[in-house]
Design a protein around this motif. Sequence first.
Motif, PDB file in Angstrom:
ATOM      1  N   MET A   1       0.831  -1.424   0.525  1.00 43.77           N
ATOM      2  CA  MET A   1      -0.032  -0.174  -0.542  1.00 43.77           C
ATOM      3  C   MET A   1       0.789   1.462   0.316  1.00 43.77           C
ATOM      4  SD  MET A   1      -3.187   0.808   0.081  1.00 43.77           S
ATOM      5  CE  MET A   1      -4.405   2.051  -0.077  1.00 43.77           C
ATOM      6  N   GLY A   2       2.348   0.865   1.344  1.00 44.88           N
ATOM      7  CA  GLY A   2       3.137   2.554   0.803  1.00 44.88           C
ATOM      8  C   GLY A   2       3.793   2.239  -0.306  1.00 44.88           C
ATOM      9  N   PHE A   3       3.906   2.235  -1.570  1.00 45.48           N
ATOM     10  CA  PHE A   3       4.231   2.169  -3.396  1.00 45.48           C
ATOM     11  C   PHE A   3       3.376   2.576  -3.307  1.00 45.48           C
ATOM     12  CE2 PHE A   3       5.089   1.299  -7.347  1.00 45.48           C
ATOM     13  CZ  PHE A   3       5.742   1.170  -7.929  1.00 45.48           C
ATOM     14  N   ILE A   4       1.672   1.871  -3.822  1.00 45.38           N
ATOM     15  CA  ILE A   4       1.049   3.196  -4.697  1.00 45.38           C
ATOM     16  C   ILE A   4       0.734   4.649  -3.963  1.00 45.38           C
ATOM     17  CG2 ILE A   4      -2.020   3.256  -4.859  1.00 45.38           C
ATOM     18  CD1 ILE A   4      -1.244  -0.191  -4.886  1.00 45.38           C
ATOM     19  N   LYS A   5       0.678   4.812  -2.721  1.00 50.58           N
ATOM     20  CA  LYS A   5       0.839   6.401  -1.828  1.00 50.58           C
ATOM     21  C   LYS A   5       2.201   7.111  -2.614  1.00 50.58           C
ATOM     22  CE  LYS A   5       0.191   8.980   2.161  1.00 50.58           C
ATOM     23  NZ  LYS A   5       0.216   8.937   3.483  1.00 50.58           N
ATOM     24  N   SER A   6       2.917   6.635  -2.281  1.00 47.29           N
ATOM     25  CA  SER A   6       4.493   7.151  -3.229  1.00 47.29           C
ATOM     26  C   SER A   6       4.090   7.519  -4.433  1.00 47.29           C
ATOM     27  CB  SER A   6       5.546   6.058  -3.096  1.00 47.29           C
ATOM     28  OG  SER A   6       5.944   5.007  -3.849  1.00 47.29           O
ATOM     29  N   LEU A   7       3.137   7.125  -4.850  1.00 47.15           N
ATOM     30  CA  LEU A   7       3.077   6.993  -6.663  1.00 47.15           C
ATOM     31  C   LEU A   7       2.662   8.679  -6.822  1.00 47.15           C
ATOM     32  CD1 LEU A   7       2.406   3.941  -8.350  1.00 47.15           C
ATOM     33  CD2 LEU A   7       4.361   5.291  -8.426  1.00 47.15           C
ATOM     34  N   PHE A   8       1.107   8.662  -5.780  1.00 47.66           N
ATOM     35  CA  PHE A   8       1.136  10.160  -5.879  1.00 47.66           C
ATOM     36  C   PHE A   8       0.766  11.423  -5.408  1.00 47.66           C
ATOM     37  CE2 PHE A   8      -2.413   6.168  -6.990  1.00 47.66           C
ATOM     38  CZ  PHE A   8      -2.393   6.666  -8.215  1.00 47.66           C
ATOM     39  N   THR A   9       2.084  10.988  -3.985  1.00 43.74           N
ATOM     40  CA  THR A   9       2.650  12.418  -3.406  1.00 43.74           C
ATOM     41  C   THR A   9       3.541  12.848  -4.013  1.00 43.74           C
ATOM     42  OG1 THR A   9       4.507  10.754  -2.643  1.00 43.74           O
ATOM     43  CG2 THR A   9       2.380  11.210  -1.387  1.00 43.74           C
ATOM     44  N   GLU A  10       3.544  14.558  -4.291  1.00 47.86           N
ATOM     45  CA  GLU A  10       4.220  15.129  -4.870  1.00 47.86           C
ATOM     46  C   GLU A  10       5.504  15.429  -3.798  1.00 47.86           C
ATOM     47  OE1 GLU A  10       1.940  17.729  -8.126  1.00 47.86           O
ATOM     48  OE2 GLU A  10       1.674  17.839  -5.985  1.00 47.86           O
ATOM     49  N   LYS A  11       6.787  15.161  -4.837  1.00 47.48           N
ATOM     50  CA  LYS A  11       8.217  14.977  -3.832  1.00 47.48           C
ATOM     51  C   LYS A  11       9.477  16.399  -4.191  1.00 47.48           C
ATOM     52  CE  LYS A  11       8.038  11.198  -2.044  1.00 47.48           C
ATOM     53  NZ  LYS A  11       8.866   9.548  -1.549  1.00 47.48           N
ATOM     54  N   CYS A  12      10.013  16.562  -3.213  1.00 45.61           N
ATOM     55  CA  CYS A  12      10.515  17.851  -3.887  1.00 45.61           C
ATOM     56  C   CYS A  12      11.745  17.510  -4.797  1.00 45.61           C
ATOM     57  CB  CYS A  12      11.860  18.747  -2.758  1.00 45.61           C
ATOM     58  SG  CYS A  12      12.625  20.129  -3.202  1.00 45.61           S
ATOM     59  N   PRO A  13      12.830  18.024  -5.739  1.00 44.91           N
ATOM     60  CA  PRO A  13      13.409  16.830  -6.903  1.00 44.91           C
ATOM     61  C   PRO A  13      14.657  17.746  -6.442  1.00 44.91           C
ATOM     62  CG  PRO A  13      12.600  19.435  -7.978  1.00 44.91           C
ATOM     63  CD  PRO A  13      11.872  18.684  -6.663  1.00 44.91           C
ATOM     64  N   ILE A  14      14.829  18.847  -5.450  1.00 46.40           N
ATOM     65  CA  ILE A  14      16.592  18.721  -4.572  1.00 46.40           C
ATOM     66  C   ILE A  14      16.041  17.354  -3.359  1.00 46.40           C
ATOM     67  CG2 ILE A  14      17.970  20.506  -3.808  1.00 46.40           C
ATOM     68  CD1 ILE A  14      16.660  22.461  -5.861  1.00 46.40           C
ATOM     69  N   CYS A  15      15.614  17.389  -2.589  1.00 43.86           N
ATOM     70  CA  CYS A  15      16.022  17.204  -1.112  1.00 43.86           C
ATOM     71  C   CYS A  15      14.782  15.666  -0.633  1.00 43.86           C
ATOM     72  CB  CYS A  15      15.360  18.149  -0.338  1.00 43.86           C
ATOM     73  SG  CYS A  15      13.992  19.160  -0.159  1.00 43.86           S
ATOM     74  N   HIS A  16      13.390  16.060  -1.558  1.00 41.67           N
ATOM     75  CA  HIS A  16      13.093  14.634  -1.931  1.00 41.67           C
ATOM     76  C   HIS A  16      11.886  14.452  -0.599  1.00 41.67           C
ATOM     77  CE1 HIS A  16      15.296  13.259  -5.703  1.00 41.67           C
ATOM     78  NE2 HIS A  16      16.541  13.312  -4.473  1.00 41.67           N
ATOM     79  N   LYS A  17      11.684  15.916  -0.318  1.00 41.99           N
ATOM     80  CA  LYS A  17      10.598  15.475   1.050  1.00 41.99           C
ATOM     81  C   LYS A  17       9.229  16.212   0.283  1.00 41.99           C
ATOM     82  CE  LYS A  17      13.345  17.751   4.575  1.00 41.99           C
ATOM     83  NZ  LYS A  17      13.707  18.280   5.812  1.00 41.99           N
ATOM     84  N   GLU A  18       8.223  15.294   0.847  1.00 40.45           N
ATOM     85  CA  GLU A  18       7.260  15.675   0.287  1.00 40.45           C
ATOM     86  C   GLU A  18       6.355  17.248   0.116  1.00 40.45           C
ATOM     87  OE1 GLU A  18       2.328  13.904   1.338  1.00 40.45           O
ATOM     88  OE2 GLU A  18       4.492  13.164   2.415  1.00 40.45           O
ATOM     89  N   LEU A  19       5.742  17.618  -0.601  1.00 40.59           N
ATOM     90  CA  LEU A  19       5.930  18.968  -0.741  1.00 40.59           C
ATOM     91  C   LEU A  19       4.429  19.002  -0.257  1.00 40.59           C
ATOM     92  CD1 LEU A  19       5.344  19.441  -4.523  1.00 40.59           C
ATOM     93  CD2 LEU A  19       7.554  19.820  -2.979  1.00 40.59           C
ATOM     94  N   VAL A  20       4.554  20.721   0.738  1.00 39.82           N
ATOM     95  CA  VAL A  20       3.348  21.076   1.805  1.00 39.82           C
ATOM     96  C   VAL A  20       2.296  21.904   1.092  1.00 39.82           C
ATOM     97  CG1 VAL A  20       3.079  21.899   4.212  1.00 39.82           C
ATOM     98  CG2 VAL A  20       4.726  20.322   3.681  1.00 39.82           C
ATOM     99  N   SER A  21       1.256  21.528   0.812  1.00 42.24           N
ATOM    100  CA  SER A  21       0.047  22.702   0.385  1.00 42.24           C
ATOM    101  C   SER A  21       0.058  23.561   1.820  1.00 42.24           C
ATOM    102  CB  SER A  21      -1.187  22.249   0.459  1.00 42.24           C
ATOM    103  OG  SER A  21      -1.382  21.083  -0.786  1.00 42.24           O
ATOM    104  N   ASP A  22       0.092  25.091   0.816  1.00 43.02           N
ATOM    105  CA  ASP A  22      -0.160  26.754   1.621  1.00 43.02           C
ATOM    106  C   ASP A  22      -1.759  26.760   1.376  1.00 43.02           C
ATOM    107  OD1 ASP A  22       2.155  26.295   1.724  1.00 43.02           O
ATOM    108  OD2 ASP A  22       2.945  27.537  -0.404  1.00 43.02           O
ATOM    109  N   LYS A  23      -2.112  27.967   2.811  1.00 42.12           N
ATOM    110  CA  LYS A  23      -3.497  28.170   2.228  1.00 42.12           C
ATOM    111  C   LYS A  23      -3.077  29.311   1.549  1.00 42.12           C
ATOM    112  CE  LYS A  23      -4.713  26.915   6.944  1.00 42.12           C
ATOM    113  NZ  LYS A  23      -5.439  27.487   8.468  1.00 42.12           N
TER     114      LYS A  23
END
Length: 58
Positions: A1-23
């Motif tokens: 299940m973790g592999f499928i979730k990783s396909l849909f998360t957007e990550k920073c191309p530099i540090c590979h951390k998950e992107l955070v939505s701003d208000k």
Amino acid sequence: MGFIKSLFTEKCPICHKELVSDKTNFLSNIVIKSCPENHFKKEFHPALETYIESKKIS
């Protein structure tokens, strides 16, 4: 299940951390996601139907 979730998360191309939505303004409908370290920013503009990506240049 973790592999499928990783396909849909957007990550920073530099540090590979998950992107955070701003208000954003509810009426503008612009979605802004950014890196927690401020390396990368991705904006979705529904009127243009496109993404705008920008990287921090140091």
